[in-house]
Design an enzyme around this catalytic site. Sequence first.
Site, mmCIF file in Angstrom:
data_model
loop_
_atom_site.group_PDB
_atom_site.id
_atom_site.type_symbol
_atom_site.label_atom_id
_atom_site.label_comp_id
_atom_site.label_asym_id
_atom_site.label_seq_id
_atom_site.Cartn_x
_atom_site.Cartn_y
_atom_site.Cartn_z
ATOM 1 N N TYR A 82 39.520 43.493 45.304
ATOM 2 C CA TYR A 82 39.460 41.967 45.927
ATOM 3 C C TYR A 82 38.012 41.734 46.647
ATOM 4 O O TYR A 82 38.027 40.676 46.837
ATOM 5 C CB TYR A 82 40.580 42.127 46.926
ATOM 6 C CG TYR A 82 41.970 41.746 46.071
ATOM 7 C CD1 TYR A 82 42.459 40.566 45.868
ATOM 8 C CD2 TYR A 82 42.822 42.733 45.751
ATOM 9 C CE1 TYR A 82 43.474 40.034 45.156
ATOM 10 C CE2 TYR A 82 44.047 42.411 44.932
ATOM 11 C CZ TYR A 82 44.542 41.225 44.772
ATOM 12 O OH TYR A 82 45.516 41.148 44.091
ATOM 13 N N ASP B 283 50.080 47.399 46.610
ATOM 14 C CA ASP B 283 49.958 48.220 45.441
ATOM 15 C C ASP B 283 48.464 48.361 44.932
ATOM 16 O O ASP B 283 48.423 49.183 43.946
ATOM 17 C CB ASP B 283 50.931 47.766 44.249
ATOM 18 C CG ASP B 283 50.667 46.442 43.575
ATOM 19 O OD1 ASP B 283 49.846 45.906 44.240
ATOM 20 O OD2 ASP B 283 51.207 46.293 42.705
HETATM 21 P P1 NAD Z 1 58.357 35.327 41.672
HETATM 22 O O1 NAD Z 1 57.946 34.095 42.086
HETATM 23 O O2 NAD Z 1 58.583 35.655 40.241
HETATM 24 O O3 NAD Z 1 59.579 36.049 42.490
HETATM 25 C C1 NAD Z 1 59.538 35.725 44.137
HETATM 26 C C2 NAD Z 1 60.969 35.155 44.187
HETATM 27 O O4 NAD Z 1 61.031 35.042 45.734
HETATM 28 C C3 NAD Z 1 61.427 34.125 43.535
HETATM 29 O O5 NAD Z 1 62.585 34.563 42.492
HETATM 30 C C4 NAD Z 1 61.895 33.157 44.593
HETATM 31 O O6 NAD Z 1 63.015 32.273 44.452
HETATM 32 C C5 NAD Z 1 62.150 34.146 45.638
HETATM 33 N N1 NAD Z 1 62.002 33.449 47.047
HETATM 34 C C6 NAD Z 1 61.241 32.629 47.432
HETATM 35 N N2 NAD Z 1 61.348 32.365 48.895
HETATM 36 C C7 NAD Z 1 62.427 33.117 49.317
HETATM 37 C C8 NAD Z 1 63.280 33.175 50.703
HETATM 38 N N3 NAD Z 1 62.702 32.588 51.769
HETATM 39 N N4 NAD Z 1 64.262 33.967 50.501
HETATM 40 C C9 NAD Z 1 64.787 34.654 49.333
HETATM 41 N N5 NAD Z 1 64.107 34.475 48.062
HETATM 42 C C10 NAD Z 1 62.765 33.880 48.102
HETATM 43 O O7 NAD Z 1 56.944 36.127 42.051
HETATM 44 P P2 NAD Z 1 56.335 37.443 41.580
HETATM 45 O O8 NAD Z 1 54.827 37.324 41.030
HETATM 46 O O9 NAD Z 1 57.271 38.419 40.956
HETATM 47 O O10 NAD Z 1 55.941 38.330 43.172
HETATM 48 C C11 NAD Z 1 56.867 38.526 44.274
HETATM 49 C C12 NAD Z 1 56.097 38.883 45.295
HETATM 50 O O11 NAD Z 1 55.684 40.251 45.229
HETATM 51 C C13 NAD Z 1 54.769 37.827 45.821
HETATM 52 O O12 NAD Z 1 55.055 37.738 46.995
HETATM 53 C C14 NAD Z 1 53.730 38.706 45.169
HETATM 54 O O13 NAD Z 1 52.592 38.371 46.019
HETATM 55 C C15 NAD Z 1 54.188 40.205 45.759
HETATM 56 N N6 NAD Z 1 53.481 41.244 44.929
HETATM 57 C C16 NAD Z 1 52.961 41.941 46.090
HETATM 58 C C17 NAD Z 1 52.158 43.239 45.796
HETATM 59 C C18 NAD Z 1 51.521 43.947 46.746
HETATM 60 O O14 NAD Z 1 50.765 44.634 46.585
HETATM 61 N N7 NAD Z 1 51.919 43.879 48.059
HETATM 62 C C19 NAD Z 1 52.272 43.474 44.458
HETATM 63 C C20 NAD Z 1 53.020 42.574 43.432
HETATM 64 C C21 NAD Z 1 53.564 41.651 43.838
HETATM 65 C C1 G6P Z 2 47.980 43.241 42.945
HETATM 66 C C2 G6P Z 2 47.719 43.034 44.162
HETATM 67 C C3 G6P Z 2 49.140 42.218 44.573
HETATM 68 C C4 G6P Z 2 49.105 41.162 44.095
HETATM 69 C C5 G6P Z 2 49.012 41.217 42.293
HETATM 70 C C6 G6P Z 2 48.740 40.041 41.651
HETATM 71 O O1 G6P Z 2 49.017 44.166 42.476
HETATM 72 O O2 G6P Z 2 48.049 44.402 45.112
HETATM 73 O O3 G6P Z 2 49.170 41.985 46.055
HETATM 74 O O4 G6P Z 2 50.377 40.165 44.084
HETATM 75 O O5 G6P Z 2 47.944 41.835 42.200
HETATM 76 O O6 G6P Z 2 49.088 40.129 40.517
HETATM 77 P P1 G6P Z 2 49.427 38.958 39.203
HETATM 78 O O7 G6P Z 2 49.564 39.635 38.109
HETATM 79 O O8 G6P Z 2 50.473 38.299 39.903
HETATM 80 O O9 G6P Z 2 48.083 37.972 39.358
HETATM 81 MN MN MN Z 3 48.492 43.622 47.187
#
Ligand code: NAD
Ligand code: G6P
Ligand code: MN
Length: 449
Positions: free
Chosen positions: A265, A170
């Site tokens: 980044y 994102d």
């Molecule tokens: P968070 O820790 O609040 O949530 C993650 C959840 O995953 C937790 O509830 C945890 O219990 C669960 N989990 C962990 N291992 C698991 C497994 N093997 N099976 C099922 N559930 C499992 O984290 P968050 O900050 O809300 O972020 C969630 C994810 O989204 C992270 O990987 C973060 O990096 C990602 N993210 C990616 C983008 C992107 O641009 N690609 C953007 C925002 C967040």
């Molecule tokens: C951006 C990136 C994600 C990352 C997030 C972290 O959205 O694209 O990949 O997980 O930032 O944000 P945070 O608020 O958890 O530092």
């Molecule tokens: Mn990302």
Amino acid sequence: MKKFSVLIAGGGSTFTPGIVLMLLDHLNKFPIRKLKLYDNDEERQATIAGACEIILKERAPEIEFLATTNPEEAFTDVDFVMAHIRVGKYAMRELDEKIPLKHGVVGQETCGPGGIAYGMRSIGGVLELIDYMEKYSPDAWMLNYSNPAAIVAEATRRLRPNSKILNICDMPIGIEMRMAQILGLNDRKEMNVRYFGLNHFGWWTEIRDKDGNDLMPKLKEHVAKHGYNVPNSADNQHVDQSWNETFLKARDVYALDPNTLPNTYLKYYFFPDYVVEHSNPEYTRANEVMEGREKFVFGECRKIIENQSTEGSKLHIDEHAAYIVDLARAIAYNTHERMLLIVENKGSIINLDPTAMVEIPCIVGSNGPEPLSIGEIPQFQKGLMEQQVSVEKLVVEAWVTRSYQKLWQAITLSKTVPSAKVAKEILDDLIEANKDFWPELHKDDVVVS
Ligand code: NAD
Ligand code: G6P
Ligand code: MN
């Protein structure tokens, strides 16, 4: 109109309520008959699920809702899996950030040694989700944004090459929302962009409006002065002061190659000394998120459960997450929307490893993404990307072969790390911290099947 069954994997994520609200706001474009949450942490998920159940009862009682930790229940009868798990949760994110910093190296969720450590935890978790999906709903697609997306994407390319998984990030969306605002446009979709790179490691090369007018000059003028900082951004995810500093720093990142506009980044790779100087080794982004977003989201969810109502709730829709609906719609309705996805290069960038997982524009239809041709990239980006692709490939290689040596090489090769000595010290600390999550690494070559 067909209605879809959607599973959110990582149901306990801080992003789940915002995404559920976003899905409810887009039901006219993407109708849902069933919404399920799956997590392997029952207690964490229960708070989020309890609130989501009430939100759904109020807003869309016709949608069947279920939260479960049982993979069969979760993955049966599903059309789309939206995956955002964080293996090791924030407790491990905190260590990913603090361990490298202790050695004077960038401590970041997805970049450098911290991102490598997170990758070593995520590979197994995401493969497990894919295997459940293929067992219980073989026709489903996984829209994955679990991080570190670059390493996860390389692992799934290598280990599940035929799986229906789309990896997306994102960050470009958030930056493009800011660009649209700089340009005085209503919507980032009024821009047609060309972009290339790796996940969290890329550049915009062309931005035009629908009439073909070049919008880069106006954007460059702004970025040269303010980075991507804009007043009152519509992007309500990246709002903390530390994010503002990152958006401002894009000014210096841009100065290095004024022909392109950079992903935020890149600051971790070009200015690691600055990043370390401006980090507090005792209080990192993980602490900020735990005290900020996590407390807020879980607090609001608890209030909703207590009141059995969302009245007065401050939870807000995650509008920028609408890209997930765009992606699901592209698959479901063959919309041929143009989107940035993380896909196998296969010659799109002519002068780069065809097996590299690159982030480039793709036309997305019901058979998946068709990547656009990028052509040749400049020497500067080529050099940087080859180094970073090798880091990502070595991490996956280390995970597959359980090799200490390969992981040491990966950390040494990261542009954020000054020497093999420092890399080894960090690695040894990371191994100790990750012993519940990483496969056991061997110092001698062993063949693991
Ligand atoms: P968070 O820790 O609040 O949530 C993650 C959840 O995953 C937790 O509830 C945890 O219990 C669960 N989990 C962990 N291992 C698991 C497994 N093997 N099976 C099922 N559930 C499992 O984290 P968050 O900050 O809300 O972020 C969630 C994810 O989204 C992270 O990987 C973060 O990096 C990602 N993210 C990616 C983008 C992107 O641009 N690609 C953007 C925002 C967040
Ligand atoms: C951006 C990136 C994600 C990352 C997030 C972290 O959205 O694209 O990949 O997980 O930032 O944000 P945070 O608020 O958890 O530092
Ligand atoms: Mn990302």
